[in-house]
Design a protein around this motif. Sequence first.
Motif, PDB file in Angstrom:
ATOM      1  N   GLY A 271       0.938  -1.240   0.019  1.00  0.00           N
ATOM      2  CA  GLY A 271       0.169  -0.080   0.004  1.00  0.00           C
ATOM      3  C   GLY A 271       0.965   1.324  -0.126  1.00  0.00           C
ATOM      4  O   GLY A 271       0.807   2.276  -0.658  1.00  0.00           O
ATOM      5  N   LEU A 297     -11.192   6.967  -6.588  1.00  0.00           N
ATOM      6  CA  LEU A 297     -10.764   5.896  -5.781  1.00  0.00           C
ATOM      7  C   LEU A 297     -11.055   5.873  -4.472  1.00  0.00           C
ATOM      8  O   LEU A 297     -10.712   6.280  -3.436  1.00  0.00           O
ATOM      9  CB  LEU A 297      -9.022   6.269  -5.566  1.00  0.00           C
ATOM     10  CG  LEU A 297      -8.325   5.271  -4.891  1.00  0.00           C
ATOM     11  CD1 LEU A 297      -8.161   4.048  -5.749  1.00  0.00           C
ATOM     12  CD2 LEU A 297      -6.836   5.811  -4.469  1.00  0.00           C
ATOM     13  N   ASP A 299     -11.765   2.963  -2.620  1.00  0.00           N
ATOM     14  CA  ASP A 299     -11.544   2.326  -1.465  1.00  0.00           C
ATOM     15  C   ASP A 299      -9.918   1.971  -1.731  1.00  0.00           C
ATOM     16  O   ASP A 299      -9.503   0.968  -2.239  1.00  0.00           O
ATOM     17  CB  ASP A 299     -12.253   0.794  -1.592  1.00  0.00           C
ATOM     18  CG  ASP A 299     -11.752  -0.091  -0.697  1.00  0.00           C
ATOM     19  OD1 ASP A 299     -11.029   0.266   0.505  1.00  0.00           O
ATOM     20  OD2 ASP A 299     -12.106  -1.132  -1.019  1.00  0.00           O
ATOM     21  N   PRO A 300      -8.983   2.768  -1.243  1.00  0.00           N
ATOM     22  CA  PRO A 300      -7.622   2.452  -1.185  1.00  0.00           C
ATOM     23  C   PRO A 300      -7.137   1.531  -0.935  1.00  0.00           C
ATOM     24  O   PRO A 300      -6.038   0.924  -1.308  1.00  0.00           O
ATOM     25  CB  PRO A 300      -7.015   3.769  -0.904  1.00  0.00           C
ATOM     26  CG  PRO A 300      -8.090   4.419   0.142  1.00  0.00           C
ATOM     27  CD  PRO A 300      -9.317   4.242  -0.372  1.00  0.00           C
ATOM     28  N   ALA A 301      -7.490   0.762   0.278  1.00  0.00           N
ATOM     29  CA  ALA A 301      -6.992  -0.302   1.015  1.00  0.00           C
ATOM     30  C   ALA A 301      -7.444  -1.460   0.093  1.00  0.00           C
ATOM     31  O   ALA A 301      -6.457  -2.207   0.101  1.00  0.00           O
ATOM     32  CB  ALA A 301      -7.568  -0.399   2.605  1.00  0.00           C
ATOM     33  N   PHE A 304      -5.067  -1.234  -2.910  1.00  0.00           N
ATOM     34  CA  PHE A 304      -3.622  -1.322  -2.922  1.00  0.00           C
ATOM     35  C   PHE A 304      -3.277  -2.715  -2.102  1.00  0.00           C
ATOM     36  O   PHE A 304      -1.941  -3.032  -1.994  1.00  0.00           O
ATOM     37  CB  PHE A 304      -2.858   0.003  -2.226  1.00  0.00           C
ATOM     38  CG  PHE A 304      -3.289   1.263  -3.107  1.00  0.00           C
ATOM     39  CD1 PHE A 304      -4.028   1.142  -4.376  1.00  0.00           C
ATOM     40  CD2 PHE A 304      -2.842   2.426  -2.561  1.00  0.00           C
ATOM     41  CE1 PHE A 304      -3.936   2.390  -5.028  1.00  0.00           C
ATOM     42  CE2 PHE A 304      -3.221   3.632  -3.310  1.00  0.00           C
ATOM     43  CZ  PHE A 304      -3.630   3.469  -4.448  1.00  0.00           C
ATOM     44  N   TYR A 305      -4.007  -2.982  -1.124  1.00  0.00           N
ATOM     45  CA  TYR A 305      -3.779  -4.090  -0.293  1.00  0.00           C
ATOM     46  C   TYR A 305      -4.596  -5.352  -0.473  1.00  0.00           C
ATOM     47  O   TYR A 305      -4.781  -6.072   0.270  1.00  0.00           O
ATOM     48  CB  TYR A 305      -3.874  -3.658   1.381  1.00  0.00           C
ATOM     49  CG  TYR A 305      -3.012  -2.641   1.851  1.00  0.00           C
ATOM     50  CD1 TYR A 305      -1.465  -3.015   1.975  1.00  0.00           C
ATOM     51  CD2 TYR A 305      -3.300  -1.551   2.487  1.00  0.00           C
ATOM     52  CE1 TYR A 305      -0.416  -2.222   2.691  1.00  0.00           C
ATOM     53  CE2 TYR A 305      -2.302  -0.512   3.008  1.00  0.00           C
ATOM     54  CZ  TYR A 305      -1.199  -1.066   3.121  1.00  0.00           C
ATOM     55  OH  TYR A 305      -0.066  -0.327   3.840  1.00  0.00           O
TER      56      TYR A 305
END
Lengths: 321, 145
Positions: A271, A297, A299-301, A304-305
């Motif tokens: 992330g 964007l 839901d960045p988590a 990216f994760y």
Amino acid sequence: MKKPTIAISWNSSCGGCDESIIDIEERILDIAQKVEFVFWPCAMDFKYSDIKNLPDADIAVSLINGAIQNSDQERTVKLLREKSKIIVAFGSCACFGGIPSLANLTTSAKIFVQSFFKSPTVHNEEDIVPLSECTEGHYSLTLPEIHKTVSTLDMVIEVDYYLPGCPPTAKMVAGVIERILDGDLPEKGNVLAPEKVLCASCNRNATKPDNIKINEIKRIHEVIADPELCFLAQGILCLGPATRDGCDYPCIKGNMPCTGCMGPVTGADQGAKMIGTLGGILCAENEKETESLLSSLVDPAGAFYRYSTGASLLGRKREEG
Amino acid sequence: MSPDFKPRIIAFLCNWCSYEGADRAGGQKLPYSATVKLIRVMCSGRVDPQFIFDAFRKGADGVMVLGCHPGDCHYRNGNMNAMRRMVLIKKMLKTFGIHPDRVKLDWVAASESRRFQQVVNDMADRILKLGPLSLKGCVKEVVEL
Ligand code: SF4
Ligand code: SF4
Ligand code: FES
């Protein structure tokens, strides 16, 4: 001479890792001639006691897939650790928590409510919730207890090697099994995949401009992607810069951006690395512009994760502002 | 919050402006909160977001990044990279339930010793109010239902 023995086990996973072993096709027959399977719940009928009765360090190698999310999984992997010479964290769930570890962004109590009461496909008139222990007549019945936090395998037992991927490709799996049988293994603790990011070998790297600048983040289902140009240069989120190489980029070849399933390279936080990349290429000169550019964007988590929440430096979700 | 909570705040300062500003504050004997520990980096753009997550992981309660004012970065646009990353970092922290005020990006020029004192003390106050973070991460605990 006794054949080397091998155990395959699953935890919180989708079954894809077991499938990827079957996917090595006829090579599995070669392998089956050289080894003896002593445990493989997904494919063969073995019991916990079969393993328990073995001497310590008797199993040559255990390939363990899935994240650890309940007491039964914890018990099984601890037993396999005792009985095995080599433990391989097989697949991204075992390596970094994988998709199941997205559960760390909510609470297990909320997951229970969703699964047993709220989910539209659930009809639970009597409000039945599974208990870890109950008595039915003369019998006391138990179920595994669910953990509050989804863990990677190496948070629970010592891991000797890591084979990431969701799932690892058949080519990677066959290669690793052969390496293990040949005794051609690096120092313990290593990841059995290249120590560089996907962009380094991606066939679109040549079309990646030196200075990418994007003024919109597009989601793949909203556009028709150019089949040759680097995804990031098209403004389509691609996790190549934050993801380990080694999969032979099947997604990119299928005109889909990388979602990061190989996880980060050693020592990196996927992330954080993706934030680093994106921060460098967005066309925005102040916070306001950046925020509006990032509004797509949601839901960045999750983006990216997606496969490595369990290994995020930020740990699990807590309650604060 | 326990009355003897002593915040641990890490501040990354760019070599050319903000660290100079801090140095000047020191020269002028301007007091600032001892809870803030300074780390000099060449540019605010050198602060990999992982440095910030790592600081939290290792026990920081707050992290600051101080750089040259917009237009003054010695590497032209390092501070703009830092600014964009910070917006993303805040967004990410929120999804993990970490208060976005635990990070702070600000600009301090070489001459701005008083401004340095101000932003650092403001941060120390904010973190004192927020209380300890103590990222325990993935320690598994059994759920009681
Ligand atoms: S960003 Fe994606 S498409 Fe571009 S070079 Fe990297 S892996 Fe390939
Ligand atoms: S391209 Fe990315 S998402 Fe696709 S298999 Fe490779 S690492 Fe996984
Ligand atoms: S040199 Fe000061 S922020 Fe870049």
